[in-house]
Design a protein around this motif. Structure first.
Motif, short mmCIF file in Angstrom:
data_model
loop_
_atom_site.label_atom_id
_atom_site.label_comp_id
_atom_site.label_asym_id
_atom_site.label_seq_id
_atom_site.Cartn_x
_atom_site.Cartn_y
_atom_site.Cartn_z
N ILE A 1 -27.40 102.32 17.05
CA ILE A 1 -27.19 103.72 17.39
C ILE A 1 -27.39 104.54 16.13
CG2 ILE A 1 -25.58 105.44 18.29
CD1 ILE A 1 -24.06 103.11 19.61
N ASP A 2 -28.29 105.51 16.18
CA ASP A 2 -28.49 106.45 15.07
C ASP A 2 -27.80 107.75 15.41
OD1 ASP A 2 -30.10 104.64 13.69
OD2 ASP A 2 -31.93 105.38 14.62
N GLY A 3 -27.11 108.32 14.43
CA GLY A 3 -26.38 109.56 14.68
C GLY A 3 -26.45 110.51 13.51
N LYS A 4 -26.17 111.78 13.81
CA LYS A 4 -26.13 112.81 12.78
C LYS A 4 -24.68 113.00 12.35
CE LYS A 4 -30.27 115.22 14.07
NZ LYS A 4 -30.94 116.48 14.13
N THR A 5 -24.50 113.18 11.05
CA THR A 5 -23.18 113.44 10.49
C THR A 5 -23.27 114.68 9.62
OG1 THR A 5 -23.58 112.11 8.52
CG2 THR A 5 -22.65 110.97 10.43
N ASP A 6 -22.14 115.13 9.13
CA ASP A 6 -22.13 116.29 8.22
C ASP A 6 -22.99 116.02 7.00
OD1 ASP A 6 -20.49 117.70 9.91
OD2 ASP A 6 -18.65 117.14 8.87
N GLY A 7 -23.01 114.76 6.55
CA GLY A 7 -23.72 114.40 5.33
C GLY A 7 -25.15 113.93 5.56
N GLY A 8 -25.62 113.91 6.79
CA GLY A 8 -26.97 113.45 7.06
C GLY A 8 -27.04 112.61 8.32
N GLU A 9 -27.47 111.38 8.16
CA GLU A 9 -27.59 110.49 9.31
C GLU A 9 -26.93 109.15 8.99
OE1 GLU A 9 -31.61 110.13 10.69
OE2 GLU A 9 -31.87 112.27 10.78
N THR A 10 -26.50 108.47 10.04
CA THR A 10 -25.90 107.17 9.88
C THR A 10 -26.35 106.25 11.01
OG1 THR A 10 -23.84 105.99 9.43
CG2 THR A 10 -23.77 107.65 11.16
N THR A 11 -26.28 104.96 10.78
CA THR A 11 -26.66 103.96 11.77
C THR A 11 -25.49 103.03 12.02
OG1 THR A 11 -28.99 104.04 11.10
CG2 THR A 11 -28.26 102.08 12.29
N VAL A 12 -25.25 102.73 13.28
CA VAL A 12 -24.23 101.76 13.67
C VAL A 12 -24.94 100.63 14.39
CG1 VAL A 12 -22.17 101.34 15.07
CG2 VAL A 12 -22.49 103.56 13.96
N ASN A 13 -24.70 99.41 13.97
CA ASN A 13 -25.21 98.23 14.67
C ASN A 13 -24.06 97.66 15.48
OD1 ASN A 13 -28.01 97.82 13.89
ND2 ASN A 13 -27.17 97.70 11.83
N ALA A 14 -24.35 97.26 16.70
CA ALA A 14 -23.31 96.72 17.57
C ALA A 14 -23.83 95.50 18.31
CB ALA A 14 -22.86 97.78 18.58
N GLU A 15 -22.90 94.61 18.64
CA GLU A 15 -23.24 93.42 19.42
C GLU A 15 -22.09 93.12 20.36
OE1 GLU A 15 -24.62 88.79 18.86
OE2 GLU A 15 -24.87 90.21 17.21
#
Length: 102
Positions: free
Chosen positions: A47-61
């Protein structure tokens, strides 16, 4: 597990999530991934998301062992400060947890 896999494809274009009393969080993309676990069934996604500081990625299983479902997440909190890091889920952690669920 089918619902998880359906949600990954259904949310491919992203979605917005709002927790009670919090600002809306925008997720821009959801993509299938390669699971590191085995179990009876497994599904992985990013999952790619926008944050206050830019972008972040979460990997899930998500891994099913009989009637037990285990979930694993990995994210880079340093991304909030603009730093890049590996956000993959360590296979040795999933393997160690799976040995407890068998």
């Amino acid at each position: 597990m089918k619902a998880v896999k359906d949600a990954v494809s259904g949310c491919a274009g992203g979605f917005t999530f709002t927790a009670e009393g919090q600002e809306a969080q925008q997720f821009t993309k959801v993509a299938p991934g390669k699971p590191v676990g085995s179990g009876d069934e497994s599904a992985a996604f990013t999952i790619d998301g926008k944050t206050d500081g830019g972008e972040t990625t979460v990997n899930a299983e998500v891994v099913r062992h009989g009637s037990t479902v285990a979930t694993y997440y990995a994210l880079n909190l340093a991304a909030l400060a603009g730093k890049k890091a590996d956000t993959s889920i360590p296979e040795e952690i999933v393997t160690a947890q799976e040995s407890k669920l068998k």
